[in-house]
Each structure stands twice: as structure tokens, then as C-alpha cells.
Design a protein around this motif. Sequence first.
Motif, PDB file in Angstrom:
ATOM      1  N   GLU A  70     -16.482  -8.158   4.308  1.00  0.00           N
ATOM      2  CA  GLU A  70     -17.921  -7.896   4.316  1.00  0.00           C
ATOM      3  C   GLU A  70     -18.601  -8.219   2.999  1.00  0.00           C
ATOM      4  O   GLU A  70     -19.774  -8.598   2.991  1.00  0.00           O
ATOM      5  CB  GLU A  70     -18.169  -6.426   4.683  1.00  0.00           C
ATOM      6  N   HIS A  71     -17.892  -8.098   1.885  1.00  0.00           N
ATOM      7  CA  HIS A  71     -18.567  -8.188   0.582  1.00  0.00           C
ATOM      8  C   HIS A  71     -18.028  -9.294  -0.322  1.00  0.00           C
ATOM      9  O   HIS A  71     -18.425  -9.368  -1.481  1.00  0.00           O
ATOM     10  CB  HIS A  71     -18.476  -6.840  -0.131  1.00  0.00           C
ATOM     11  N   ASP A  72     -17.170 -10.153   0.185  1.00  0.00           N
ATOM     12  CA  ASP A  72     -16.750 -11.332  -0.589  1.00  0.00           C
ATOM     13  C   ASP A  72     -17.149 -12.594   0.171  1.00  0.00           C
ATOM     14  O   ASP A  72     -16.365 -13.529   0.327  1.00  0.00           O
ATOM     15  CB  ASP A  72     -15.242 -11.304  -0.841  1.00  0.00           C
ATOM     16  N   THR A  73     -18.375 -12.608   0.640  1.00  0.00           N
ATOM     17  CA  THR A  73     -18.828 -13.716   1.486  1.00  0.00           C
ATOM     18  C   THR A  73     -18.887 -15.042   0.734  1.00  0.00           C
ATOM     19  O   THR A  73     -18.748 -16.104   1.346  1.00  0.00           O
ATOM     20  CB  THR A  73     -20.206 -13.397   2.084  1.00  0.00           C
ATOM     21  N   ASN A  74     -19.095 -15.008  -0.588  1.00  0.00           N
ATOM     22  CA  ASN A  74     -19.110 -16.265  -1.340  1.00  0.00           C
ATOM     23  C   ASN A  74     -17.722 -16.662  -1.852  1.00  0.00           C
ATOM     24  O   ASN A  74     -17.576 -17.703  -2.491  1.00  0.00           O
ATOM     25  CB  ASN A  74     -20.103 -16.211  -2.498  1.00  0.00           C
ATOM     26  N   GLY A  75     -16.719 -15.842  -1.572  1.00  0.00           N
ATOM     27  CA  GLY A  75     -15.333 -16.198  -1.873  1.00  0.00           C
ATOM     28  C   GLY A  75     -14.902 -16.052  -3.319  1.00  0.00           C
ATOM     29  O   GLY A  75     -13.787 -16.469  -3.677  1.00  0.00           O
ATOM     30  N   ASP A  76     -15.740 -15.444  -4.180  1.00  0.00           N
ATOM     31  CA  ASP A  76     -15.366 -15.321  -5.594  1.00  0.00           C
ATOM     32  C   ASP A  76     -14.033 -14.609  -5.765  1.00  0.00           C
ATOM     33  O   ASP A  76     -13.154 -15.060  -6.505  1.00  0.00           O
ATOM     34  CB  ASP A  76     -16.446 -14.555  -6.364  1.00  0.00           C
ATOM     35  N   MET A  77     -13.893 -13.470  -5.098  1.00  0.00           N
ATOM     36  CA  MET A  77     -12.676 -12.683  -5.297  1.00  0.00           C
ATOM     37  C   MET A  77     -11.462 -13.378  -4.717  1.00  0.00           C
ATOM     38  O   MET A  77     -10.378 -13.356  -5.304  1.00  0.00           O
ATOM     39  CB  MET A  77     -12.849 -11.294  -4.697  1.00  0.00           C
ATOM     40  N   ARG A  78     -11.624 -14.022  -3.560  1.00  0.00           N
ATOM     41  CA  ARG A  78     -10.478 -14.718  -2.966  1.00  0.00           C
ATOM     42  C   ARG A  78     -10.042 -15.892  -3.844  1.00  0.00           C
ATOM     43  O   ARG A  78      -8.850 -16.164  -3.988  1.00  0.00           O
ATOM     44  CB  ARG A  78     -10.825 -15.171  -1.555  1.00  0.00           C
TER      45      ARG A  78
ATOM     46  N   VAL B  21       0.830  -1.202   0.000  1.00  0.00           N
ATOM     47  CA  VAL B  21       0.000   0.000   0.000  1.00  0.00           C
ATOM     48  C   VAL B  21       0.863   1.250   0.000  1.00  0.00           C
ATOM     49  O   VAL B  21       2.026   1.234   0.425  1.00  0.00           O
ATOM     50  CB  VAL B  21      -0.943   0.041   1.232  1.00  0.00           C
ATOM     51  N   SER B  22       0.278   2.344  -0.479  1.00  0.00           N
ATOM     52  CA  SER B  22       0.926   3.648  -0.326  1.00  0.00           C
ATOM     53  C   SER B  22       0.496   4.319   0.972  1.00  0.00           C
ATOM     54  O   SER B  22       1.194   5.205   1.476  1.00  0.00           O
ATOM     55  CB  SER B  22       0.580   4.556  -1.508  1.00  0.00           C
ATOM     56  N   HIS B  23      -0.671   3.891   1.507  1.00  0.00           N
ATOM     57  CA  HIS B  23      -1.211   4.432   2.752  1.00  0.00           C
ATOM     58  C   HIS B  23      -1.956   3.306   3.478  1.00  0.00           C
ATOM     59  O   HIS B  23      -2.638   2.495   2.828  1.00  0.00           O
ATOM     60  CB  HIS B  23      -2.195   5.586   2.493  1.00  0.00           C
ATOM     61  N   ASP B  24      -1.880   3.291   4.782  1.00  0.00           N
ATOM     62  CA  ASP B  24      -2.529   2.226   5.548  1.00  0.00           C
ATOM     63  C   ASP B  24      -4.033   2.144   5.303  1.00  0.00           C
ATOM     64  O   ASP B  24      -4.614   1.055   5.319  1.00  0.00           O
ATOM     65  CB  ASP B  24      -2.287   2.436   7.044  1.00  0.00           C
ATOM     66  N   TRP B  25      -4.682   3.293   5.092  1.00  0.00           N
ATOM     67  CA  TRP B  25      -6.137   3.261   4.955  1.00  0.00           C
ATOM     68  C   TRP B  25      -6.560   2.429   3.750  1.00  0.00           C
ATOM     69  O   TRP B  25      -7.647   1.830   3.759  1.00  0.00           O
ATOM     70  CB  TRP B  25      -6.720   4.679   4.883  1.00  0.00           C
ATOM     71  N   LEU B  26      -5.731   2.368   2.721  1.00  0.00           N
ATOM     72  CA  LEU B  26      -6.053   1.553   1.553  1.00  0.00           C
ATOM     73  C   LEU B  26      -6.129   0.071   1.929  1.00  0.00           C
ATOM     74  O   LEU B  26      -7.074  -0.636   1.550  1.00  0.00           O
ATOM     75  CB  LEU B  26      -5.009   1.755   0.465  1.00  0.00           C
ATOM     76  N   GLY B  27      -5.138  -0.407   2.671  1.00  0.00           N
ATOM     77  CA  GLY B  27      -5.172  -1.798   3.109  1.00  0.00           C
ATOM     78  C   GLY B  27      -6.313  -2.062   4.061  1.00  0.00           C
ATOM     79  O   GLY B  27      -6.983  -3.109   3.975  1.00  0.00           O
ATOM     80  N   ARG B  28      -6.568  -1.134   4.964  1.00  0.00           N
ATOM     81  CA  ARG B  28      -7.653  -1.312   5.943  1.00  0.00           C
ATOM     82  C   ARG B  28      -9.009  -1.405   5.252  1.00  0.00           C
ATOM     83  O   ARG B  28      -9.830  -2.284   5.554  1.00  0.00           O
ATOM     84  CB  ARG B  28      -7.615  -0.139   6.930  1.00  0.00           C
ATOM     85  N   ASN B  29      -9.263  -0.521   4.289  1.00  0.00           N
ATOM     86  CA  ASN B  29     -10.554  -0.533   3.600  1.00  0.00           C
ATOM     87  C   ASN B  29     -10.676  -1.722   2.654  1.00  0.00           C
ATOM     88  O   ASN B  29     -11.764  -2.282   2.482  1.00  0.00           O
ATOM     89  CB  ASN B  29     -10.748   0.780   2.834  1.00  0.00           C
ATOM     90  N   PHE B  30      -9.568  -2.114   2.032  1.00  0.00           N
ATOM     91  CA  PHE B  30      -9.576  -3.285   1.157  1.00  0.00           C
ATOM     92  C   PHE B  30      -9.883  -4.539   1.968  1.00  0.00           C
ATOM     93  O   PHE B  30     -10.684  -5.396   1.550  1.00  0.00           O
ATOM     94  CB  PHE B  30      -8.222  -3.406   0.463  1.00  0.00           C
ATOM     95  N   GLU B  31      -9.290  -4.654   3.130  1.00  0.00           N
ATOM     96  CA  GLU B  31      -9.550  -5.813   3.991  1.00  0.00           C
ATOM     97  C   GLU B  31     -11.015  -5.838   4.435  1.00  0.00           C
ATOM     98  O   GLU B  31     -11.667  -6.897   4.413  1.00  0.00           O
ATOM     99  CB  GLU B  31      -8.630  -5.778   5.206  1.00  0.00           C
ATOM    100  N   ALA B  32     -11.550  -4.684   4.847  1.00  0.00           N
ATOM    101  CA  ALA B  32     -12.951  -4.628   5.265  1.00  0.00           C
ATOM    102  C   ALA B  32     -13.877  -4.995   4.109  1.00  0.00           C
ATOM    103  O   ALA B  32     -14.894  -5.682   4.293  1.00  0.00           O
ATOM    104  CB  ALA B  32     -13.282  -3.227   5.789  1.00  0.00           C
ATOM    105  N   PHE B  33     -13.537  -4.542   2.910  1.00  0.00           N
ATOM    106  CA  PHE B  33     -14.320  -4.870   1.717  1.00  0.00           C
ATOM    107  C   PHE B  33     -14.352  -6.378   1.481  1.00  0.00           C
ATOM    108  O   PHE B  33     -15.404  -6.974   1.234  1.00  0.00           O
ATOM    109  CB  PHE B  33     -13.698  -4.143   0.522  1.00  0.00           C
ATOM    110  N   LEU B  34     -13.212  -7.046   1.589  1.00  0.00           N
ATOM    111  CA  LEU B  34     -13.174  -8.494   1.379  1.00  0.00           C
ATOM    112  C   LEU B  34     -13.969  -9.219   2.461  1.00  0.00           C
ATOM    113  O   LEU B  34     -14.723 -10.162   2.172  1.00  0.00           O
ATOM    114  CB  LEU B  34     -11.733  -8.993   1.381  1.00  0.00           C
TER     115      LEU B  34
END
Length: 750
Positions: free
Chosen positions: A398-406, A383-396
Motif C-alpha cells: 500500500e505504501h511503497d507504490t513508487n518502489g523506493d523501498m523495494r 518473523v517472530s509472529h505471523d502478524w509482523l510479516g502480514r503487516n509488513f507485506e501490507a505496508f509494502l
Amino acid sequence: MAQPPAPAEQAAAALRVRALSSPSASSADSAAVDPEEAARQLFEFAQVYYPEYFPGTPATASALGYLYRYYESTGIYLGVREGQVYVLGGFFGTEIKPVGELTQFITPLPRTASRLCAAGAGFERFASFAPQVGKNVGLTVAGCGGAIASVQWRQTGGASVPLPADKTQTISFDPPEPGSYAFEVSYKDSLGVERKEAQTVQVAAAPSSETARLTLRASHSVRMGGKVSLRAWPSLPEGDSLKTIVWTQLEGPTVTLDTRNPRQALFTAPTVARDTLIRLRATLYTAQGKVDSDEAMVLVEYKQQAPASDTNAMWAGDQISRTYPYKPNGPYASVLRNCVYDPGIYHSGPRYNVCLLSTLPFIAQQKGGATPTVDEVMDRVLVSHDWLGRNFEAFLREHDTNGDMRRMLGSVTAIVLSTHIRPSFYYAGTGAIYLDGESFWLTPEERDTMNEAPDYRSEFGNALQFDTLWRYTKDNQRLFKYYDPAARITRPLDEVRNEATWLMFHELTHALDFMPPSAYSSLQNFRSAWDNIYPRYANYQLTSDRVQALYPLSSQPMLALGDVLFRGKTATAQQKAYTPADIAGFFAPDLATDDYAYSTSREDTAMTLEEFLMQRRQGIRRDFAISDDFPTGATGSSIIVRWGQRGRIGEPAIRPRARAVVADLAPWAGENEVDLLPAPIAMRAGESWTANLEQPAAAPRVKAQAAALPTLTQWQQLQAERRVMQMRHSGPDKPLPPAPAGWQSTAPRR
């Protein structure tokens, strides 16, 4: 009866009414100002206060010893020579007339060289002058004798302030109240010695809230060659309005400011020999004559980039911004940056240093092909800034519950998130994806750290008579919302889902195309990611190759237009003559889901799987339409759809190629799911883009009038959609590395 003053005397009197001076500037300061800089300040002063004579911001020219600007709409020249001001033309007559010394109208202020690091110290700190509530406060630490690393800022005193850039060399904040604000910065110097410094700033109270105010956001750091943006935020008392904002460089090597939008200054960080400070001032002028200003700093970090001429360098000609592992103690933290995002990576030649899979494997190798956990994905994030990693992690989470992106992330080695990456892309040379941070911000302070330099692709295809539009919808509602860049807005995580899901599906399809699940078991750890990918690529075994061979796009006019729309090629006379009806006739019978498919077979495949996953896995349908070329100021209510469909992926002729893509790249999603896609819904030709949001129509509708006056809401909504539409204009591909040493290809790439 007294005679009226001559035009030249009127000009001098008019200018002197508002003559500006700086109480802190001496005559010696004024004499030291470069003549060109002094003239520029005089021109800007005249343009702000006397737009009836000197409208706009024409370029400065020179002739016969004069520096001058010509104001075409009034026919007036304003010039400076040897410290004297002259006028000519229009109201002032046909002869050059002197109107006085330049210093009678303004006190020109010198622009100084960067004083930071001038004393020869190994490192130095710098803080904003005279900090005040309502103004930008910046603090920076510079490596004067060499690069510094592992920077960490911490607040140790004063009212708490957010620090979204706390691991960069420069922090910036808006003080909420007067008082003392204390900070500590720790870092490693160029010799690797750990250092810790304290910095305290005293913040004064703001003046009366009834006055006009200007705040700049945000001071920050950038590597040399990087794009820079600063935004001015005016706050005006009731009844007053913005006249203009004028930007001035106060310190540092000269940069060319793009201030066509006066609320924003854009420039490219210059090449420097050491960390170097640039300071800018923006001055607000209101209709009622109020003036206010603020200053911001940009620290240009010295970091050698790989020159475009170095064909052995992985990132030749690219500007690589500073990044660091989001999880500093993760199992791959020590190798991530050097493997996927560093200007010192060499894919060929005597300095070859590309990482092998034994050093940084694909995520799927770590799991034996099973679905990675969020924690395992985050081990691979730069990351260039911690908030990017924090928000990306929260997105995965909360919103990748079926695991498609992972599951899709199994085909990458790393994920790079940066405020300076634009556009997002996948790169087979490293096996990593690189994501534009614009999709992931939540707070206004996070958004302040985003670079706003425009995407180079946005002007492609301007000479054509048609436009294409797309959007994602759910329950007849748009997915994309407008967030005014001039407003302090916080958005919910659900909006990150709406912004990022389609983008992730698209970029990860590229990763799967080059490294499909069927190839995981044959990966060789003693080779690099690219060396493992190359045999399939060289022998046309990618899914995008196979689908193109089995189910080719057949519209030659659309294939030719792909170079114009997405590569910047100049349109031919015939292409310029194509009407929306012509384009619909070319496109509708073919097998593409979007005109972006005509840019490359890779994008064709990515568009197909993206739309399938959005519809079958997210319940979100995609609109695609062809319209007339829409002018500046158009809204969704004034753009008339000439042809369009919702859910084109369900077209019976497209299903066989969609099944092939799903079977190869997303087998867990089930290729039989393609047969469950509903048939597309035809849009209502002759009605507006906005009217076609409701599908199917609940009742007969009145056709929208193209000349209808736009509302602010309608305009804003189209801006939200156009921003993501422009992300489809790919521009030149980043060149892939050469063939691995010793490889003999029997079928060279076309």
C-alpha cells in the motif's frame, strides 16, 4: 479514663485490621515458605495498607538476624526475625518492639519450583488455573527432553479468540464469554517426530462488573536470556482509583522483577537446563479497599546462545529470539534462519559455516538489478509472529507504490522482524536488516506480544544543558502519534507508514552504503555476503567514506559530543557547560542534517539520504531543533526552541554532499532532484516546539511560557516524539566479522 494503647500495641492493632489470609493455604504451606520470601510478602502488605507508616518500596536489608526495610520519610523500620514482626522509629518510638507473629498478619504463600517437565516426560502441556472471563488465559507446550519446533496452535471450539502468537510455544487470550474453549497444538519433538495434542479449558463467568478488576497481558514464551515484559490492566468502578499493584512470583527459578512502573513487570529470563515455567501474580489494591488479582505465565525456552567469549561466533554475546520464515514454502525458507539469525553461525574458526551467496544471494541478484516484487521480498522475511510479516507485506503493497523501498531492499539478503529486536539495525556480516516490531503492530492483541523492555540508549547525555528535538511533518501536522500503552487501541495501516517509512529508509541506506547498486554486477556467488562487502569496506570505498573525505564534518565540539550523546561516554566539565546557543553555533555552519550524524560517518550518510527520500519522494519535511535541557514532565508547549530549521537537507552548503549520496546509493531517485529541494525554514527562536509546528507562522504569535501547565494531550504527544528521538541513540556498534581468510589489507580500518 482509660490509658491509650502503647505505640507497639497500636501498630499491631492497625496491621491486624486488614490481616490477609489464604483459605487454600495450610499452616504447613506457610511453614514451608522461605523466610526472606515471607518477609517480602509482609513488607508489601504493610506498604499497601499502611503507606502513612511504610511509604514506598525500599530495598530489603539484613542485620543481627533481622530482615527489614527502612522507610526514610517516616523514619520507621519494619522487620522480621524468626517469624516475629518488629517495628522501630518514628511513631513507634526508639526501641525495637515486637508486634506479633508474621502469620497473624498474612498467610505467606510459597513460591514453587517449576513443576512443568518435573515428571521426566519428553514434553508437557500447561494451562492457566481456574480461567475466568476478564482474566488472562495461557496455554503452553514445553519440550522437556529437548527443543520442539514447528509449533502451530489452532482453535477448534468455543467463542473465537485472536491468537497472534499461534506459532510460538505459548498462546494467550482474553475469553469474551464463559464456556468451553478447545485448541489443538501440533509440533515436532526433539527427535523430529510430528505430534498433535488437544487442550480444552473451561472458562467461568466474571463477577459483577461493579467490582475492581485486573487483567494481565500476555502469557508468552521467551528464550533464556531474553527480556520479558508483562503489563497489568486495571478496570475500576466509577468513583474508585488505583492505589497500587503488587507483583509476586509464584513459580519457577527466582527472577529480579523491575516494577518501578507498577502497571508493568520487567525481568530477564534466567538460564535454564530445559524449558521452564515462570508464573507471576499481580494484585490490585484500590483506594476504596477493593482487591483483585490475575496470573500470567512465561515459558523460558532452553536454547544455547553464543557466549560473549566466543569470538568466532557471529552472534557472540547477543540474545537471539526464535524466528521462522514468514512464507514456509518460499524458495529460501529452509536456509533463511541458519544464514542470518541463529546463535550457531560461526564467521571464523574451525566451525565456520557462513552461507555463501549461492545459498542466499542479495535480492538484487535474483532480479538482475531490477525492482523486486513484494512477493520476492516476502520470500526473504523471518518473523517472530505471523502478524509482523502480514503487516509488513501490507505496508509494502500500500505504501511503497513508487518502489523506493523495494529497490533499496535489493541490497539485503533477508529481513528479520521480531518483537524482541531493539533497536532496529543493519548488519554487514549477514547482509540482512533486523527490524523492531514496534513500528508494525495494528491491533491491541498484536501489541500485547511486543516486549516493552526499555531501550538501553535512552539515558545518554543526561548531564548536558541542552537537548535536541526532531520530528517529521506534512502540511504543518506531526507524523508521529501517541498510542497509550495502557489503552486497548487499534491503529490504521497509515500509522504503520508514518512509523516505518523513515526507519526503513534509514536502515536500508546502511545496506546500500555497504552494497551499492554499482556493485551488484561484480558479486561472487562462491563468497559470502561479508566476503563480497569486505574489500570495499577495508579500502575505504563505501559512500560514507567518500562523502566524509570530500565533504567532512568540521565541528570538533559536535564530533566529541557525538560520543556522549550516542555512545554513552561521560561528558567533560566543558561539555556540561555548553549552552543551547553554543551548540547552535557549533552545528548551524556545519554540514550535518542532525546531531546523530556526529556518531559515525555511516549515520551521517544514512541521515542525509533518509531526509532526502522523505522530502522528495514522500512530501514529508523534517524539523530539527536545539533547546534547553527539558525536565521530566515537559511538553512541546513548555520546551523553548533556541535554534532550529525545517528541511535542513535543502541548505545550499549541504546539497553537494546530498547529491553525492543520492548518486551512489539511490540513482533512480535522480541526483538532480537535490537541486529542487526548497531552502530550509528557520524556526522561531524563543517560541515553543509546539508553536513552531506551524511553518511559516500565519500571524504574529505570543511566545509560549516555559512554566505553562502541561495538558495530558501535550504530554502524550511529546512522548510519541521522544520515543522515536531515542531511537537515534545508537550505543556500541555490533562488531563486524574479521577479514576473510587470506585477505591482506593495505589500509586497516581506523
